[in-house]
Design an enzyme around this catalytic site. Sequence first.
Site, PDB file in Angstrom:
ATOM      1  N   HIS A   8       0.840  -1.203   0.000  1.00  0.00           N
ATOM      2  CA  HIS A   8       0.000   0.000   0.000  1.00  0.00           C
ATOM      3  C   HIS A   8       0.874   1.251   0.000  1.00  0.00           C
ATOM      4  CE1 HIS A   8      -3.102  -2.566   2.329  1.00  0.00           C
ATOM      5  NE2 HIS A   8      -3.591  -2.401   1.109  1.00  0.00           N
ATOM      6  N   LYS A  55     -18.449  -5.941   7.567  1.00  0.00           N
ATOM      7  CA  LYS A  55     -17.177  -6.639   7.693  1.00  0.00           C
ATOM      8  C   LYS A  55     -16.478  -6.198   8.972  1.00  0.00           C
ATOM      9  CE  LYS A  55     -13.301  -7.647   4.615  1.00  0.00           C
ATOM     10  NZ  LYS A  55     -12.671  -7.238   3.364  1.00  0.00           N
ATOM     11  N   ARG A  86      -1.740  -5.893  -8.759  1.00  0.00           N
ATOM     12  CA  ARG A  86      -0.755  -6.932  -8.459  1.00  0.00           C
ATOM     13  C   ARG A  86      -0.675  -7.969  -9.567  1.00  0.00           C
ATOM     14  NH1 ARG A  86      -3.437  -8.055  -2.723  1.00  0.00           N
ATOM     15  NH2 ARG A  86      -5.144  -8.021  -4.185  1.00  0.00           N
ATOM     16  N   SER A 110      -3.372  -7.379   2.751  1.00  0.00           N
ATOM     17  CA  SER A 110      -3.590  -7.294   4.197  1.00  0.00           C
ATOM     18  C   SER A 110      -4.074  -8.620   4.753  1.00  0.00           C
ATOM     19  CB  SER A 110      -4.619  -6.197   4.511  1.00  0.00           C
ATOM     20  OG  SER A 110      -4.120  -4.935   4.182  1.00  0.00           O
TER      21      SER A 110
END
Length: 169
Positions: A27, A51, A100, A137
């Site tokens: 990040h 969440k 990514r 994460s």
Amino acid sequence: MNASESEEPELRRAVCPGSFDPITNGHLDIIARASKLYDVVHVAVMINQSKQGLFTVDERIDLIRRATAEYGNVEVEAFHGLLVDFCKQRDIPAIVKGLRAVSDFDYELQMAQMNNGLSGVETLFVPTNPTYSFLSSSLVKEVAAWGGDVGHLVPPFVLEALTERLRQR
């Protein structure tokens, strides 16, 4: 002097959105690169009521502020709702997203097209540094929960907070 000469130049703004639970070096790589391209980079910490994060939104904001303090042009705040509304409210014309892998692109392209269609906000894709191409994460939390060393994947104070939080669980 005419009016246009006396006006301040308009700041170039972008947003880097995410949940950042916790912030990783991947990040930070994207945020650092965006901070070189824009006058102001807003880091928008997503609030997702459905969440349960490992860290509270306020804790994530604090960790991000500490991690980005050296850049000088990064503002960190929470957001709830549509990212394009966050952008409209702050006059932000661009979203910066790290990619990514090709699998990221499929999802992010749909989001970029939807955001542009809703508000005209552009999305810029930044290829992730290969060092962090596997990093998320979720993966950091999972490896840390099993006792793996993630010290090279997060800033030292994030590692401390992560270790302490996992110890409490």
